[in-house]
Design a protein around this motif. Structure first.
Motif, short mmCIF file in Angstrom:
data_model
loop_
_atom_site.label_atom_id
_atom_site.label_comp_id
_atom_site.label_asym_id
_atom_site.label_seq_id
_atom_site.Cartn_x
_atom_site.Cartn_y
_atom_site.Cartn_z
N ILE A 96 27.15 26.79 51.62
CA ILE A 96 25.92 27.68 51.42
C ILE A 96 25.91 27.08 50.02
CG2 ILE A 96 25.39 30.17 51.64
CD1 ILE A 96 26.63 29.92 54.49
N ASP A 97 24.71 27.68 49.57
CA ASP A 97 24.47 27.62 47.76
C ASP A 97 23.71 28.19 47.58
OD1 ASP A 97 22.82 26.78 49.40
OD2 ASP A 97 23.01 24.81 47.70
N ASP A 98 23.51 29.37 48.19
CA ASP A 98 22.39 30.29 47.97
C ASP A 98 23.17 32.20 48.22
OD1 ASP A 98 20.14 32.03 48.14
OD2 ASP A 98 19.12 30.87 48.92
N PRO A 99 24.08 32.14 47.42
CA PRO A 99 23.84 33.79 47.14
C PRO A 99 23.68 34.41 47.78
CG PRO A 99 24.85 33.06 45.24
CD PRO A 99 23.96 31.67 45.81
N ASN A 210 38.28 20.44 46.09
CA ASN A 210 40.15 21.31 45.00
C ASN A 210 39.05 22.21 44.38
OD1 ASN A 210 41.24 19.69 46.52
ND2 ASN A 210 41.62 18.05 44.72
N ARG A 211 38.01 22.29 43.12
CA ARG A 211 37.41 23.09 42.26
C ARG A 211 37.06 24.33 42.76
NH1 ARG A 211 35.14 18.39 39.94
NH2 ARG A 211 33.28 18.84 40.96
N TRP A 212 35.91 23.76 43.67
CA TRP A 212 35.97 25.04 45.22
C TRP A 212 36.88 25.82 45.98
CZ3 TRP A 212 36.65 26.36 49.91
CH2 TRP A 212 35.77 27.50 50.45
N ALA A 213 38.54 25.07 45.79
CA ALA A 213 39.21 26.02 46.41
C ALA A 213 40.06 26.49 45.53
CB ALA A 213 40.29 24.48 47.22
N ARG A 214 40.03 26.76 44.19
CA ARG A 214 40.45 27.28 43.52
C ARG A 214 39.80 27.99 43.27
NH1 ARG A 214 41.73 22.16 40.81
NH2 ARG A 214 40.35 22.07 39.44
N CYS A 215 38.19 28.02 42.71
CA CYS A 215 37.66 29.44 42.97
C CYS A 215 37.59 30.15 43.81
CB CYS A 215 35.84 28.74 42.49
SG CYS A 215 34.51 29.39 42.59
N ALA A 252 31.08 34.64 53.23
CA ALA A 252 30.18 33.81 52.80
C ALA A 252 29.61 34.09 51.50
CB ALA A 252 28.38 33.91 53.93
N VAL A 253 29.35 34.92 50.78
CA VAL A 253 29.34 34.90 49.25
C VAL A 253 29.51 34.74 48.43
CG1 VAL A 253 28.48 36.38 47.38
CG2 VAL A 253 27.66 37.31 50.21
N ALA A 254 31.26 34.35 48.56
CA ALA A 254 32.26 33.48 48.04
C ALA A 254 32.06 32.77 48.26
CB ALA A 254 33.57 34.32 48.48
N GLU A 255 32.04 32.05 48.96
CA GLU A 255 31.60 30.51 49.40
C GLU A 255 30.24 30.28 48.48
OE1 GLU A 255 29.39 27.81 52.99
OE2 GLU A 255 31.28 29.08 52.82
N ALA A 256 29.45 30.68 48.46
CA ALA A 256 28.20 30.35 47.65
C ALA A 256 28.11 30.14 46.25
CB ALA A 256 26.79 31.37 49.06
N ARG A 257 28.65 30.89 46.14
CA ARG A 257 28.74 31.28 44.85
C ARG A 257 29.89 30.23 43.83
NH1 ARG A 257 29.80 37.90 43.76
NH2 ARG A 257 27.76 38.41 44.27
N CYS A 258 31.18 30.19 45.05
CA CYS A 258 31.77 28.88 44.02
C CYS A 258 30.98 27.42 44.79
CB CYS A 258 33.05 29.36 45.06
SG CYS A 258 34.41 30.60 44.43
N VAL A 259 30.41 27.47 45.29
CA VAL A 259 29.53 26.18 45.63
C VAL A 259 29.26 26.06 44.49
CG1 VAL A 259 27.71 25.15 47.37
CG2 VAL A 259 29.66 26.10 48.24
N ARG A 260 27.87 27.12 44.52
CA ARG A 260 26.89 26.80 43.14
C ARG A 260 27.92 26.44 41.80
NH1 ARG A 260 22.21 30.06 42.57
NH2 ARG A 260 20.59 29.45 44.23
N THR A 262 31.02 24.87 41.40
CA THR A 262 31.13 23.43 41.51
C THR A 262 30.43 22.63 41.37
OG1 THR A 262 31.99 23.54 43.23
CG2 THR A 262 33.21 24.79 41.99
N ASP A 263 29.17 22.76 41.75
CA ASP A 263 28.02 22.31 41.96
C ASP A 263 28.78 21.21 43.46
OD1 ASP A 263 25.79 20.40 42.06
OD2 ASP A 263 26.64 18.98 40.72
N LEU A 264 29.37 21.65 44.28
CA LEU A 264 30.30 20.95 45.41
C LEU A 264 28.69 20.37 46.39
CD1 LEU A 264 31.88 20.48 46.99
CD2 LEU A 264 31.79 22.33 48.89
N ALA A 265 27.71 21.49 46.56
CA ALA A 265 26.73 20.69 47.45
C ALA A 265 26.00 19.95 46.54
CB ALA A 265 25.72 22.02 48.44
N GLY A 266 25.54 20.32 45.56
CA GLY A 266 25.14 18.80 44.56
C GLY A 266 25.71 17.32 44.43
N THR A 267 26.81 17.60 44.56
CA THR A 267 28.24 15.71 44.29
C THR A 267 27.75 15.61 45.75
OG1 THR A 267 29.40 17.73 42.96
CG2 THR A 267 30.21 15.34 44.51
N GLY A 268 28.17 16.66 46.89
CA GLY A 268 27.87 15.99 48.20
C GLY A 268 26.32 15.64 48.81
#
Length: 306
Positions: A96-99, A210-215, A252-260, A262-268
């Motif tokens: 999720i990339d939308d907090p 990995n960046r997302w997991a640390r975040c 879910a908010v933590a997931e989204a903020r970290c996806v944002r 770390t650019d996880l979704a954009g990278t994917g």
């Protein structure tokens, strides 16, 4: 190695709804529109898909009628508790990339991310006589006995199907060769999953993950969004509904903020375009064969007014 037997994984409800769709009326005169002019093949991919589905259904319906199959009742699929509005569906293939969305809906409706949600209510089980009718109908529709057709997808999944059911007969008539259609249809429809699979193994995506997991670790340790959701589901069993909902939104908010961040979704998404292009090149001959079979089916459907 995982094997999917495509002819037998249809549920009672899905099968009933499938047959119900087949008992509707047919199109007008063969290959003609309301004005009596020859019907053209639709141009848009969606319209073409709709035409092929309608044609397969019409041909399979005729086959079932010829086999004098009994009619079945249609059970409505469960739609959630009364008074609860459905959660809007969103595609989040790489987290999720939308907090703001996550704060409102939690993980709910986040399609494509193996979300951990409460099990849906089960449909009522049919009685013994109805169950036997369903079994006979499934055999007639999808075939029975040894599954003669087999193909392997780009992800290594082995898919099998029968060639003696009404669906197979419909595909033989429509596409000219059911075995070729089965092989190309299964393969082409799984190229998207293959691209996604390659993304998840790409070093660039793994680095972003990995960046997302640390975040996300200060909120909850997890290697990826799927593990975060599984952790919520496990913890939610010991909480009351309100607490479980609050925890879900927090995760879910933590997931989204970290996806944002770390650019996880954009990278994917960027990597998926690259891998999808590679797959189209690797499977160019099969994709072309599939296109030819589709064109054969479309011309047959138009010519015969299906």
């Amino acid at each position: 190695m995982t094997t999917v037997r495509v002819s037998r994984f249809v549920s009672t409800v899905a099968l009933s709804m499938c047959v119900a769709a087949m008992v509707g009326g047919c199109a007008g005169g063969a290959g003609q529109d309301d004005a009596g002019e020859p019907r053209p093949v639709p141009r848009s991919p969606q319209a073409q898909d709709d035409l092929l589905k309608t044609a397969e259904s019409a041909l399979a319906r005729r086959c079932l009628t010829e086999r004098e199959m009994p009619s079945v009742s249609v059970s409505a699929a469960p739609r959630g508790s009364a008074g609860q509005a459905p959660v809007p569906q969103r595609q989040f293939p790489y987290g999720i990339d939308d907090p703001a969305w996550a704060a409102e809906h939690g993980f709910g409706g986040a399609a494509g991310t193996r979300q951990a949600q409460q099990p849906a209510p089960q449909a009522p089980q049919p009685g013994k006589k109805a169950a036997e009718q369903q079994r006979r109908l499934a055999d007639a529709m999808f075939g029975s006995g040894r599954r003669e057709l087999s193909t392997r997808t780009a992800t290594g999944l082995v898919v099998r199907a029968n060639s003696d059911g009404c669906l197979a007969a419909a595909q033989r008539v429509l596409y000219g060769d059911q075995a070729r259609w089965f092989r190309t249809e299964v393969a082409v429809n799984n190229l998207g999953a293959a691209a996604h699979d390659r993304v998840t193994r790409d070093p660039a995506y793994r680095a972003a993950l990995n960046r997302w997991a640390r975040c996300v670790a200060p909120v909850q340790k997890a290697e990826d969004p799927a593990e975060l959701r599984s952790t919520w589901q496990r913890r939610a069993r010991d909480l009351d509904p309100r607490q479980a909902a609050d925890l879900q939104k927090r995760y879910a908010v933590a997931e989204a903020r970290c996806v944002r961040s770390t650019d996880l979704a954009g990278t994917g998404a960027r990597l998926e375009k690259h891998h999808a292009a590679d797959l189209r090149g690797e499977y160019a001959d099969l994709i072309d064969e599939h296109r030819q079979l589709r064109e054969h089916g479309l011309r047959h459907a138009v010519r015969h007014g299906l």
